[in-house]
Scaffold this active site. Structure first.
Site, PDB file in Angstrom:
ATOM      1  N   CYS A   2      -4.853  36.550  -6.126  1.00 25.70           N
ATOM      2  CA  CYS A   2      -4.325  36.995  -4.837  1.00 25.70           C
ATOM      3  C   CYS A   2      -4.423  38.515  -4.784  1.00 25.70           C
ATOM      4  O   CYS A   2      -4.565  39.177  -5.806  1.00 25.70           O
ATOM      5  CB  CYS A   2      -2.868  36.587  -4.704  1.00 25.70           C
ATOM      6  SG  CYS A   2      -2.631  34.842  -5.027  1.00 25.70           S
ATOM      7  N   ARG A  28      -9.849  39.173  -2.712  1.00 22.43           N
ATOM      8  CA  ARG A  28      -9.249  38.581  -3.906  1.00 22.43           C
ATOM      9  C   ARG A  28      -8.698  37.179  -3.640  1.00 22.43           C
ATOM     10  O   ARG A  28      -8.363  36.455  -4.570  1.00 22.43           O
ATOM     11  CB  ARG A  28      -8.129  39.480  -4.425  1.00 22.43           C
ATOM     12  CG  ARG A  28      -8.560  40.894  -4.701  1.00 22.43           C
ATOM     13  CD  ARG A  28      -7.410  41.700  -5.224  1.00 22.43           C
ATOM     14  NE  ARG A  28      -7.006  41.226  -6.528  1.00 22.43           N
ATOM     15  CZ  ARG A  28      -7.472  41.691  -7.678  1.00 22.43           C
ATOM     16  NH1 ARG A  28      -8.349  42.661  -7.681  1.00 22.43           N
ATOM     17  NH2 ARG A  28      -7.056  41.195  -8.823  1.00 22.43           N
ATOM     18  N   TRP A  76      -4.722  33.130  -2.878  1.00 19.49           N
ATOM     19  CA  TRP A  76      -5.629  32.095  -3.380  1.00 19.49           C
ATOM     20  C   TRP A  76      -4.685  31.058  -3.976  1.00 19.49           C
ATOM     21  O   TRP A  76      -4.034  31.308  -4.998  1.00 19.49           O
ATOM     22  CB  TRP A  76      -6.574  32.659  -4.446  1.00 19.49           C
ATOM     23  CG  TRP A  76      -7.604  31.673  -4.892  1.00 19.49           C
ATOM     24  CD1 TRP A  76      -8.797  31.399  -4.275  1.00 19.49           C
ATOM     25  CD2 TRP A  76      -7.545  30.813  -6.041  1.00 19.49           C
ATOM     26  NE1 TRP A  76      -9.479  30.430  -4.978  1.00 19.49           N
ATOM     27  CE2 TRP A  76      -8.738  30.049  -6.058  1.00 19.49           C
ATOM     28  CE3 TRP A  76      -6.616  30.611  -7.049  1.00 19.49           C
ATOM     29  CZ2 TRP A  76      -9.016  29.101  -7.041  1.00 19.49           C
ATOM     30  CZ3 TRP A  76      -6.881  29.669  -8.032  1.00 19.49           C
ATOM     31  CH2 TRP A  76      -8.080  28.923  -8.021  1.00 19.49           C
ATOM     32  N   ASN A 102       1.178  37.466  -7.636  1.00 20.35           N
ATOM     33  CA  ASN A 102      -0.134  36.993  -8.066  1.00 20.35           C
ATOM     34  C   ASN A 102       0.042  36.516  -9.498  1.00 20.35           C
ATOM     35  O   ASN A 102       0.519  37.270 -10.341  1.00 20.35           O
ATOM     36  CB  ASN A 102      -1.149  38.148  -8.012  1.00 20.35           C
ATOM     37  CG  ASN A 102      -2.504  37.740  -8.565  1.00 20.35           C
ATOM     38  OD1 ASN A 102      -2.834  36.551  -8.616  1.00 20.35           O
ATOM     39  ND2 ASN A 102      -3.299  38.720  -8.968  1.00 20.35           N
ATOM     40  N   GLY A 103      -0.314  35.267  -9.772  1.00 24.25           N
ATOM     41  CA  GLY A 103      -0.151  34.739 -11.129  1.00 24.25           C
ATOM     42  C   GLY A 103       0.463  33.358 -11.081  1.00 24.25           C
ATOM     43  O   GLY A 103       0.399  32.675 -10.055  1.00 24.25           O
ATOM     44  N   GLU A 489     -28.463  31.644 -12.936  1.00 28.59           N
ATOM     45  CA  GLU A 489     -27.855  32.544 -11.954  1.00 28.59           C
ATOM     46  C   GLU A 489     -28.335  32.218 -10.535  1.00 28.59           C
ATOM     47  O   GLU A 489     -27.552  32.224  -9.577  1.00 28.59           O
ATOM     48  CB  GLU A 489     -28.165  34.003 -12.343  1.00 28.59           C
ATOM     49  CG  GLU A 489     -27.669  35.063 -11.376  1.00 28.59           C
ATOM     50  CD  GLU A 489     -26.166  35.055 -11.141  1.00 28.59           C
ATOM     51  OE1 GLU A 489     -25.429  34.351 -11.845  1.00 28.59           O
ATOM     52  OE2 GLU A 489     -25.734  35.737 -10.204  1.00 28.59           O
ATOM     53  N   LYS A 493     -25.770  31.137  -7.577  1.00 34.00           N
ATOM     54  CA  LYS A 493     -25.680  31.890  -6.318  1.00 34.00           C
ATOM     55  C   LYS A 493     -25.818  30.952  -5.128  1.00 34.00           C
ATOM     56  O   LYS A 493     -25.056  31.010  -4.182  1.00 34.00           O
ATOM     57  CB  LYS A 493     -26.811  32.920  -6.308  1.00 34.00           C
ATOM     58  CG  LYS A 493     -26.555  34.276  -5.824  1.00 34.00           C
ATOM     59  CD  LYS A 493     -25.671  35.204  -6.604  1.00 34.00           C
ATOM     60  CE  LYS A 493     -24.419  34.677  -7.192  1.00 34.00           C
ATOM     61  NZ  LYS A 493     -23.832  35.441  -8.239  1.00 34.00           N
ATOM     62  N   GLU A 496     -22.775  28.542  -4.759  1.00 35.95           N
ATOM     63  CA  GLU A 496     -21.566  29.284  -4.398  1.00 35.95           C
ATOM     64  C   GLU A 496     -21.465  29.564  -2.897  1.00 35.95           C
ATOM     65  O   GLU A 496     -20.410  29.400  -2.309  1.00 35.95           O
ATOM     66  CB  GLU A 496     -21.648  30.640  -5.103  1.00 35.95           C
ATOM     67  CG  GLU A 496     -20.488  30.991  -5.934  1.00 35.95           C
ATOM     68  CD  GLU A 496     -20.651  32.360  -6.569  1.00 35.95           C
ATOM     69  OE1 GLU A 496     -21.777  32.900  -6.674  1.00 35.95           O
ATOM     70  OE2 GLU A 496     -19.613  32.895  -6.969  1.00 35.95           O
ATOM     71  N   HIS A 512     -36.679  16.005 -20.530  1.00 36.92           N
ATOM     72  CA  HIS A 512     -35.726  15.245 -21.353  1.00 36.92           C
ATOM     73  C   HIS A 512     -34.666  14.558 -20.501  1.00 36.92           C
ATOM     74  O   HIS A 512     -33.608  14.209 -21.016  1.00 36.92           O
ATOM     75  CB  HIS A 512     -35.086  16.168 -22.391  1.00 36.92           C
ATOM     76  CG  HIS A 512     -36.086  16.735 -23.346  1.00 36.92           C
ATOM     77  ND1 HIS A 512     -36.703  15.983 -24.316  1.00 36.92           N
ATOM     78  CD2 HIS A 512     -36.633  17.979 -23.445  1.00 36.92           C
ATOM     79  CE1 HIS A 512     -37.569  16.740 -24.989  1.00 36.92           C
ATOM     80  NE2 HIS A 512     -37.543  17.952 -24.470  1.00 36.92           N
ATOM     81  N   LYS A 609     -12.612  36.508  -5.604  1.00 38.10           N
ATOM     82  CA  LYS A 609     -13.461  37.431  -6.343  1.00 38.10           C
ATOM     83  C   LYS A 609     -13.054  37.579  -7.800  1.00 38.10           C
ATOM     84  O   LYS A 609     -13.884  37.567  -8.688  1.00 38.10           O
ATOM     85  CB  LYS A 609     -13.412  38.793  -5.645  1.00 38.10           C
ATOM     86  CG  LYS A 609     -14.291  39.856  -6.273  1.00 38.10           C
ATOM     87  CD  LYS A 609     -15.746  39.557  -6.052  1.00 38.10           C
ATOM     88  CE  LYS A 609     -16.659  40.522  -6.774  1.00 38.10           C
ATOM     89  NZ  LYS A 609     -18.031  39.993  -6.854  1.00 38.10           N
TER      90      LYS A 609
HETATM   91  O1  M6R Z   1     -15.140  39.835 -12.831  1.00 39.36           O
HETATM   92  P1  M6R Z   1     -15.953  38.992 -13.743  1.00 39.36           P
HETATM   93  O2  M6R Z   1     -17.341  39.482 -13.907  1.00 39.36           O
HETATM   94  O3  M6R Z   1     -15.294  38.780 -15.083  1.00 39.36           O
HETATM   95  O4  M6R Z   1     -16.042  37.581 -13.041  1.00 39.36           O
HETATM   96  C1  M6R Z   1     -16.624  36.484 -13.675  1.00 39.36           C
HETATM   97  C2  M6R Z   1     -16.890  35.363 -12.702  1.00 39.36           C
HETATM   98  O5  M6R Z   1     -15.702  34.895 -12.135  1.00 39.36           O
HETATM   99  C3  M6R Z   1     -17.851  35.789 -11.577  1.00 39.36           C
HETATM  100  O6  M6R Z   1     -19.052  36.271 -12.084  1.00 39.36           O
HETATM  101  C4  M6R Z   1     -18.151  34.594 -10.631  1.00 39.36           C
HETATM  102  O7  M6R Z   1     -18.879  33.627 -11.317  1.00 39.36           O
HETATM  103  C5  M6R Z   1     -18.893  35.100  -9.399  1.00 39.36           C
HETATM  104  N1  M6R Z   1     -18.277  34.578  -8.233  1.00 39.36           N
HETATM  105  C6  M6R Z   1     -20.312  34.707  -9.373  1.00 39.36           C
HETATM  106  O8  M6R Z   1     -20.971  35.110  -8.220  1.00 39.36           O
END
Ligand code: M6R
Length: 614
Positions: A2, A28, A76, A102-103, A489, A493, A496, A512, A609
């Site tokens: 959050c 966030r 969140w 937050n937590g 990756e 992407k 996501e 395989h 994020k």
């Molecule tokens: O802040 P961080 O790099 O530690 O975050 C790690 C992951 O949560 C972050 O890379 C997440 O997978 C992204 N949303 C990917 O686009």
């Protein structure tokens, strides 16, 4: 996950600064947004499910103009569905206090039962409300908010960044506390602020105090006092932030993701160029970091990271093993921390994180440290917990990354991994100076190749391909060697932000099992680079094509492009650096597909994020 914000000001005007603060921390978490304002001794709460715009729509024009103190939150959801009732701020039964959190309070069920038995009626399903109710009860004894907070903190278990306001015996009070999730405070002559990250206070000041676990801060206009949970004063340094308030704006771009993709030429320059010493064929990391005496003692590397940062870590494995000849293991931080990892003497745990606040990565590196590892970190956010807890630091200079889908932070992490691998290879004597010079010379010139990839004709071509594939049944991203993590990756992407099914695979693994899924509805994106696995990737494309899959080849290997039919041509570079270039078209491809499908690109569903809970 959050975002929290708080402000106390001599001259009022609180609401505006809270809403502006929420706007920059909204990335966030965006399930709901809310504010609590104290005016004329009473607290008013406004909160709404959904985006900040929903909250803004219910904020009366010109309201709370004289209010001296307030807190705000973007959520969140962890406990209780995202609705108005569960939105923060929460208040206790008498309404005399409001909190943002937050937590996670892990013992909230037990506390809820105890409080319910005392006659307290809960208004939400959240764990956070127990803190509001505990404070409310403590405050009935006419103590200050800071004392009530300390007493309440002794009853909760779990993790928190907390902000609370109330009308105290001597005036409005604003107090915050931290254990786990990030929290910082800052003051100006007439005000004081708290926020989950520097972007929240940057419009007011660039001097911040990062709170540490176990801190309680008391904010007054013009001053901040920090104590421990027992009320003993503690000294905390004031740090200067390098980012500028404008760095976090959209600057005319339709989405942060697109803006951040286009920042990559500059990000590469900021992260790599000043550290490259072409004369010596070596790398210098400022602040005496990663010097020979440290690196010569490193016998094994343990990479710990999550998500996109983990993919950068997988590339780091190829680089470090290839150039420095040091064995590297890569673990999901969330797995590492809950097994019995073996840390042998000479282990360097290498945390990679954009935010430097990811709970799993922090937890895993703390465990590695306890087991005897030296902790190094590749981190983007200066002043973050990960940075402060590491023995050796390599900062990426990507600037604030607001788009939830990580783009520029990833290529900066890969560039940092190249620097580290070269530095290690030179320190260990495994990398001949001429080879180091060749890699660094190419890295030095990579910026123009990135600019070419972001030029209009290439972007248009990728956009056209996105139109062709936007309705595909599913995607396989295939890569080998140092480009295998690029395939992971690329798939991450796409799923996501477009919510399409995409899987990343080591190209050689297809036969395989996964090849059974290939049919004409599937798009196979194959990532290649000239080098020792180029021909293998080409034959993997032939295998999927002969089973009816539609192939799209991304990279600089003409043989692969020819077999695939559709391709995105990436400028040639050495194999070690090809992940940086190959990733960029995949970012654009995902972006355009998500856009064509009408997805919310910067705030994808269910995500946030910075993942500060487990
Ligand atoms: O802040 P961080 O790099 O530690 O975050 C790690 C992951 O949560 C972050 O890379 C997440 O997978 C992204 N949303 C990917 O686009």
């Amino acid at each position: 996950m959050c975002g929290i914000i708080g402000a106390i000001r001599r001259d009022g005007g609180i609401l505006n600064s809270l809403v502006e603060g929420l706007r920059v921390v909204e990335y966030r978490g965006y399930d709901s947004a809310g504010v609590a304002i104290l005016e004329d001794g009473a607290i008013a709460v406004r909160k709404k499910q959904g985006r900040l715009e929903n909250l803004e729509a219910v904020l009366e024009d010109g309201a709370f103009d004289n209010a001296p103190v307030g807190i705000g939150h973007t959520r969140w959801a962890t406990h209780g569905e995202p609705n108005d009732r569960n939105a923060h701020p929460h208040q206790g039964a008498t309404g005399r206090v409001a909190i943002v959190h937050n937590g996670i309070f892990e013992n909230y069920l037990e506390l809820r039962e105890q409080l319910t038995a005392q006659g307290v009626k809960f208004a939400s399903e959240t764990d956070s409300e127990v803190m509001a109710q505990l404070l409310d009860l403590e405050l009935q004894e006419n103590i200050s908010l800071q004392d009530a907070m300390r007493r309440a903190l002794h009853r909760v278990e779990g993790y928190y960044a907390l902000g609370a306001i109330c009308q105290g015996p001597e005036g409005p009070e604003l107090v915050c506390a931290r254990k786990g999730p990030p929290l910082l405070v800052a003051f100006t002559p007439d005000a004081a602020y708290l926020a989950s990250d520097v972007l929240g206070v940057l419009p007011h000041t660039d001097k911040v105090i990062y709170l540490e676990d176990g801190d309680v801060a008391i904010l007054k206009p013009g001053s901040i006092e920090v104590t421990d949970f027992e009320g003993q004063p503690v000294e905390r340094e004031i740090s200067k932030v390098d980012w500028k308030p404008g760095d976090s704006g959209l600057g005319g771009w339709p989405h942060y993701m697109l803006k951040e993709i286009h920042e990559q030429p500059d990000v590469l320059a900021r992260t790599a160029l000043d550290r490259i010493d072409l004369e010596r064929g070596d790398v210098t990391i400022e602040g005496g970091q990663f010097e020979d005496d440290f690196l010569q003692g490193v016998e094994r590397v343990q990479v710990l990271a999550c998500g996109t940062a983990l993919h950068a870590g997988m590339i780091a494995k190829y680089l470090i093993e290839g150039l420095a000849k040091v064995p590297v293991d890569v673990d999901f931080a969330s797995e590492y921390r809950y097994r019995d990892p073996i840390v042998v003497p000479g282990t360097m745990a290498l945390a990679i994180s954009q935010s430097g606040e990811t709970a799993d990565t922090l937890g895993a590196t703390r465990l590695a440290k306890e087991l005897g590892a030296k902790v190094a970190a590749i981190v983007n956010v200066a002043g973050s917990t990960q940075m402060r807890e590491a023995d050796q630091i390599l900062l990426t200079h990507a600037g604030p990354e607001i788009g939830v889908a990580s783009t520029k932070a990833f290529t900066a992490q890969v560039a940092a991994a190249v620097l580290l691998a070269v530095r290690m290879g030179r320190a260990k004597g495994t990398l001949p100076v001429e080879e180091a010079k060749a890699i660094l010379t190419e890295l030095n010139g990579l910026r123009t190749k990135i600019e070419h990839l972001l030029s209009e004709p290439i972007r248009d071509h990728i956009h056209d391909l996105a139109k062709i594939h936007a309705r595909a049944k599913g995607f396989f991203f295939l890569g080998r060697g140092v480009n295998f993590p690029v395939a992971l990756e690329g798939a991450l992407k796409l799923k996501e932000i477009s919510y399409m099914h995409a899987e990343g695979y080591a190209a050689g693994e297809m036969k395989h099992g996964p090849i059974a899924l290939i049919d004409p509805g599937m798009t196979i994106v194959s990532i290649n680079a000239p080098g020792h696995v180029a021909d293998k990737v080409r034959s993997n494309i032939e295998q999927v094509k002969s089973r009816g899959g539609v192939a799209l080849s991304v990279g600089s290997h003409e043989g692969s492009h020819k077999i695939a039919g559709q391709c995105i041509r990436v400028p040639e570079t050495i194999e070690w650096l090809s992940p940086i270039l190959n990733t960029i078209p995949l970012q654009l491809f995902s972006y355009y597909i998500a856009d064509l499908r009408g997805c919310e690109i910067d705030k994808p569903r269910n995500l946030a994020k910075s993942v500060t809970v487990e």
